[in-house]
Design a protein around this motif. Structure first.
Motif, mmCIF file in Angstrom:
data_model
loop_
_atom_site.group_PDB
_atom_site.id
_atom_site.type_symbol
_atom_site.label_atom_id
_atom_site.label_comp_id
_atom_site.label_asym_id
_atom_site.label_seq_id
_atom_site.Cartn_x
_atom_site.Cartn_y
_atom_site.Cartn_z
ATOM 1 N N THR A 3 -2.287 32.489 29.079
ATOM 2 C CA THR A 3 -3.433 33.333 29.514
ATOM 3 C C THR A 3 -3.984 33.925 27.835
ATOM 4 O O THR A 3 -3.036 34.097 27.214
ATOM 5 C CB THR A 3 -3.460 34.414 30.369
ATOM 6 O OG1 THR A 3 -2.263 35.330 29.963
ATOM 7 C CG2 THR A 3 -3.053 33.770 31.714
ATOM 8 N N ARG A 5 -4.292 36.959 27.406
ATOM 9 C CA ARG A 5 -3.254 38.288 27.240
ATOM 10 C C ARG A 5 -2.034 37.504 26.372
ATOM 11 O O ARG A 5 -1.444 38.523 25.833
ATOM 12 C CB ARG A 5 -2.977 39.021 28.585
ATOM 13 C CG ARG A 5 -2.264 40.092 28.375
ATOM 14 C CD ARG A 5 -1.726 40.804 29.821
ATOM 15 N NE ARG A 5 -1.465 40.052 30.892
ATOM 16 C CZ ARG A 5 0.013 39.531 30.641
ATOM 17 N NH1 ARG A 5 1.062 39.954 29.876
ATOM 18 N NH2 ARG A 5 0.405 38.817 31.644
ATOM 19 N N ARG A 32 -8.795 26.390 32.628
ATOM 20 C CA ARG A 32 -9.006 27.676 33.223
ATOM 21 C C ARG A 32 -7.933 27.511 34.610
ATOM 22 O O ARG A 32 -7.851 26.312 34.900
ATOM 23 C CB ARG A 32 -10.337 27.809 33.819
ATOM 24 C CG ARG A 32 -11.525 28.267 33.016
ATOM 25 C CD ARG A 32 -12.791 28.571 33.646
ATOM 26 N NE ARG A 32 -13.508 28.996 32.562
ATOM 27 C CZ ARG A 32 -13.832 30.201 32.399
ATOM 28 N NH1 ARG A 32 -13.093 31.330 32.856
ATOM 29 N NH2 ARG A 32 -14.781 30.697 31.332
ATOM 30 N N ARG A 35 -7.532 31.128 39.039
ATOM 31 C CA ARG A 35 -8.321 32.518 39.093
ATOM 32 C C ARG A 35 -9.145 32.472 38.431
ATOM 33 O O ARG A 35 -9.958 33.631 38.264
ATOM 34 C CB ARG A 35 -7.295 33.380 39.027
ATOM 35 C CG ARG A 35 -5.973 33.684 40.036
ATOM 36 C CD ARG A 35 -5.176 34.629 39.664
ATOM 37 N NE ARG A 35 -4.200 35.041 40.987
ATOM 38 C CZ ARG A 35 -3.133 35.865 40.709
ATOM 39 N NH1 ARG A 35 -3.048 36.584 39.621
ATOM 40 N NH2 ARG A 35 -2.414 35.926 41.640
ATOM 41 N N TYR A 37 -9.101 32.197 34.715
ATOM 42 C CA TYR A 37 -8.582 32.868 33.529
ATOM 43 C C TYR A 37 -8.572 31.624 32.722
ATOM 44 O O TYR A 37 -7.995 30.548 32.948
ATOM 45 C CB TYR A 37 -7.140 33.516 33.852
ATOM 46 C CG TYR A 37 -7.247 34.839 34.612
ATOM 47 C CD1 TYR A 37 -7.834 35.976 34.002
ATOM 48 C CD2 TYR A 37 -6.475 34.947 35.707
ATOM 49 C CE1 TYR A 37 -8.027 37.066 34.699
ATOM 50 C CE2 TYR A 37 -6.511 36.158 36.325
ATOM 51 C CZ TYR A 37 -7.211 37.148 35.769
ATOM 52 O OH TYR A 37 -7.016 38.464 36.612
#
Length: 108
Positions: A3, A5, A32, A35, A37
């Motif tokens: 991701t 993050r 992606r 979800r 992300y």
């Protein structure tokens, strides 16, 4: 795949910087997840590290984007020339530092 993050954690680059790289067209997410992300692959991680290195060498985002349009040999020449300019500036800065110390000694 990771991701945004996780990419930030692994590269030491902020979310905002990576989003800026994407906005400038320097990189993009690979997919992606369920979800929604954004997911990044190893290629994106390497790209972020390269962009950050070039920025540390004082290349602008615009200059980095221009490098993308060059051949490997042309990129190498551009980076070599840029590094040479940085080395010259380093010599100048070292001279300024020496002059500053000399001035401080005269003042003391």
């Amino acid at each position: 795949m990771e991701t945004l993050r996780e990419l930030c954690e692994h590269t030491g680059v902020s979310r905002r910087a990576i989003q800026g790289y994407e906005k400038a067209g320097l990189m993009s997410a690979a997919a992606r997840n369920e979800r929604g992300y954004l997911l990044y692959d190893a290629k994106a991680r390497d790209r972020v590290r390269m962009i950050k290195l070039l920025q540390n060498l004082e290349f602008s985002i615009r200059e980095i984007a221009e490098l993308d349009n060059l051949s490997k040999d042309e990129v190498r020449r551009e980076v070599d020339a840029h590094i040479l300019r940085l080395r010259q500036r380093k010599v100048e800065i070292d001279e300024y530092i020496d002059q500053a110390y000399e001035l401080i000694e005269k003042i003391s």
